[in-house]
Design an enzyme around this catalytic site. Structure first.
Site, short mmCIF file in Angstrom:
data_model
loop_
_atom_site.label_atom_id
_atom_site.label_comp_id
_atom_site.label_asym_id
_atom_site.label_seq_id
_atom_site.Cartn_x
_atom_site.Cartn_y
_atom_site.Cartn_z
N GLN A 92 -0.87 -7.38 -9.47
CA GLN A 92 -1.58 -6.10 -9.56
C GLN A 92 -0.69 -5.07 -10.24
O GLN A 92 -1.11 -3.95 -10.49
CB GLN A 92 -1.92 -5.58 -8.16
CG GLN A 92 -2.85 -6.48 -7.39
CD GLN A 92 -2.85 -6.11 -5.92
OE1 GLN A 92 -3.55 -5.20 -5.50
NE2 GLN A 92 -2.06 -6.80 -5.14
N VAL A 94 1.52 -3.03 -12.92
CA VAL A 94 1.43 -2.72 -14.34
C VAL A 94 2.83 -2.50 -14.93
O VAL A 94 2.96 -2.12 -16.08
CB VAL A 94 0.55 -1.46 -14.57
CG1 VAL A 94 -0.89 -1.70 -14.11
CG2 VAL A 94 1.12 -0.22 -13.86
N ASP A 95 3.87 -2.75 -14.13
CA ASP A 95 5.23 -2.42 -14.56
C ASP A 95 5.84 -3.39 -15.57
O ASP A 95 6.88 -3.09 -16.17
CB ASP A 95 6.17 -2.23 -13.35
CG ASP A 95 6.25 -3.47 -12.44
OD1 ASP A 95 6.11 -4.60 -12.94
OD2 ASP A 95 6.48 -3.28 -11.22
N HIS A 110 -4.49 -5.61 -13.30
CA HIS A 110 -4.65 -4.18 -13.57
C HIS A 110 -4.03 -3.75 -14.91
O HIS A 110 -3.80 -2.57 -15.13
CB HIS A 110 -4.04 -3.36 -12.42
CG HIS A 110 -4.76 -3.56 -11.11
ND1 HIS A 110 -4.21 -3.25 -9.89
CD2 HIS A 110 -6.00 -4.04 -10.85
CE1 HIS A 110 -5.10 -3.54 -8.93
NE2 HIS A 110 -6.18 -4.02 -9.49
N CYS A 141 -6.12 5.37 -36.57
CA CYS A 141 -7.50 5.78 -36.92
C CYS A 141 -7.78 7.22 -36.50
O CYS A 141 -8.84 7.77 -36.80
CB CYS A 141 -8.52 4.82 -36.31
SG CYS A 141 -8.82 5.09 -34.55
N THR A 179 1.88 -6.66 -1.12
CA THR A 179 0.65 -5.91 -1.40
C THR A 179 0.02 -5.45 -0.10
O THR A 179 0.05 -6.17 0.90
CB THR A 179 -0.35 -6.73 -2.25
OG1 THR A 179 -1.54 -5.94 -2.43
CG2 THR A 179 -0.71 -8.06 -1.63
N ALA A 222 10.99 -8.57 -0.04
CA ALA A 222 10.72 -9.70 -0.94
C ALA A 222 11.98 -10.23 -1.62
O ALA A 222 12.14 -11.43 -1.78
CB ALA A 222 9.70 -9.26 -1.99
P1 OAD Z 1 0.66 -0.52 -2.21
O1 OAD Z 1 1.57 0.62 -2.50
O2 OAD Z 1 -0.69 -0.25 -1.69
O3 OAD Z 1 1.36 -1.49 -1.16
C1 OAD Z 1 2.68 -1.93 -1.29
C2 OAD Z 1 2.94 -2.97 -0.23
O4 OAD Z 1 4.26 -3.45 -0.41
C3 OAD Z 1 2.85 -2.44 1.21
O5 OAD Z 1 2.09 -3.34 1.99
C4 OAD Z 1 4.31 -2.41 1.68
O6 OAD Z 1 4.43 -2.70 3.06
C5 OAD Z 1 4.90 -3.54 0.84
N1 OAD Z 1 6.34 -3.42 0.59
C6 OAD Z 1 7.07 -2.30 0.38
N2 OAD Z 1 8.36 -2.61 0.12
C7 OAD Z 1 8.44 -3.98 0.16
C8 OAD Z 1 9.50 -4.90 -0.04
N3 OAD Z 1 10.74 -4.50 -0.31
N4 OAD Z 1 9.22 -6.22 0.09
C9 OAD Z 1 7.97 -6.64 0.39
N5 OAD Z 1 6.93 -5.81 0.57
C10 OAD Z 1 7.16 -4.49 0.47
O7 OAD Z 1 0.62 -1.41 -3.54
P2 OAD Z 1 -0.41 -2.53 -3.99
O8 OAD Z 1 -0.90 -3.33 -2.84
O9 OAD Z 1 0.18 -3.22 -5.15
O10 OAD Z 1 -4.16 -0.25 -8.60
O11 OAD Z 1 -1.58 -1.61 -4.50
C11 OAD Z 1 -2.67 -2.21 -5.10
C12 OAD Z 1 -3.22 -1.34 -6.17
O12 OAD Z 1 -3.43 -0.03 -5.65
C13 OAD Z 1 -2.31 -1.08 -7.34
O13 OAD Z 1 -2.28 -2.13 -8.27
C14 OAD Z 1 -2.96 0.13 -7.92
C15 OAD Z 1 -3.30 0.93 -6.69
O14 OAD Z 1 -4.50 1.56 -6.72
C16 OAD Z 1 -4.38 0.20 -9.82
O15 OAD Z 1 -3.58 0.87 -10.44
C17 OAD Z 1 -5.72 -0.21 -10.37
#
Ligand code: OAD
Length: 238
Positions: A92, A94-95, A110, A141, A179, A222
């Site tokens: 998910q 985008v980095d 994403h 363009c 996530t 992680a």
């Molecule tokens: P979130 O910021 O919602 O969640 C990050 C998750 O990583 C959380 O569950 C944390 O507990 C966990 N976390 C933090 N540090 C960690 C570490 N060192 N090791 C393991 N886990 C850790 O991010 P996403 O779930 O990626 O969408 O968010 C999903 C989407 O929400 C993104 O892609 C973005 C946003 O809306 C779009 O941009 C379309």
């Protein structure tokens, strides 16, 4: 889990896998830029109203990410892909850090903020300059360029979602890393794997909605837990 029986692996990653590289997560306290919330910048409406502001935010994020180092979790996944026959990485994020780590088969649900798309022509190309020479960026363009990412209110690229579904439904092991499992349809990916009969291992610093049905929940960062899991796996294959 007996790793010797694993034929096909799918992995879903979220912002948490890049947290130890210093990339802010979306739902953490550090995700704010100036006083804006992500939900007020990453939308088609925000871009229509103020493309300069949205590009300034992406310029800031691109520079921040360019200065980040890969961590052991990114590197371990790239190594696993080389060693295992059927391996799909669904992200998910985008980095672009998975690509930088050398992962080849990456499904970017994403999009990626190192790609730009012409709003008129729809053409996509990589654009790596940091900082940006102008904001907003423009296509030859004359139309605006936008980051090739999925914004709130937009649908995911159909090809990416189909590839994620196919990998999730056909794998025997699914790893879900960093996530929050609240943003759909990405959050459904591990559920599809579970329904397809896969064993699901979650790695996160805290429990999430996915923890309720995962077969194993590994609580920890992680970058620490992924190399440990891979070391155990390789030992089983010896
Ligand atoms: P979130 O910021 O919602 O969640 C990050 C998750 O990583 C959380 O569950 C944390 O507990 C966990 N976390 C933090 N540090 C960690 C570490 N060192 N090791 C393991 N886990 C850790 O991010 P996403 O779930 O990626 O969408 O968010 C999903 C989407 O929400 C993104 O892609 C973005 C946003 O809306 C779009 O941009 C379309």
């Amino acid at each position: 889990m007996d790793f010797r029986n694993v034929r096909s692996v799918a992995v879903l990653t979220g912002a948490g896998i890049s947290a130890e590289s210093g990339v802010p997560t979306f739902r953490g306290e550090d995700g704010l830029w100036r006083h804006y919330r992500v939900e007020d910048l990453a939308t088609p409406g925000a871009f229509r109203r103020n493309p300069t502001l949205v590009w300034e935010w992406y310029d800031w994020r691109r520079e921040l990410i360019a200065n980040c180092q890969l961590n052991q979790a990114h590197l371990t996944l790239a190594e696993m892909e080389k060693a295992l026959p059927h391996f799909t990485l669904i992200t998910q994020n985008v980095d672009g850090l998975h690509r930088r780590a050398g992962s080849q088969k990456v499904v970017e649900l994403h999009g990626n903020l190192w790609d730009v798309r012409c709003v008129a022509e729809g053409t996509v190309r990589e654009y790596l300059d940091v900082p940006l020479p102008e904001v907003p960026l423009r296509c030859q363009c004359g139309a605006l360029l936008r980051p090739n990412v999925v914004w709130f209110g937009e649908s995911l690229p159909a090809g990416a979602i189909a590839a994620a579904q196919e990998a999730a439904m056909s794998c025997d092991l699914m790893l879900v890393i960093g996530t929050s499992g609240v943003v759909h349809p990405a959050a459904s990916v591990p559920l599809w794997a579970k329904q397809g009969g896969a064993y699901v291992i979650e790695i996160n610093v805290q429990r999430t909605p996915i923890s309720t049905y995962a077969d194993e929940v590994v609580l920890g960062p992680a970058a620490v837990e992924m190399p440990k899991l891979w070391a155990e796996w390789r030992k089983a294959l010896e």
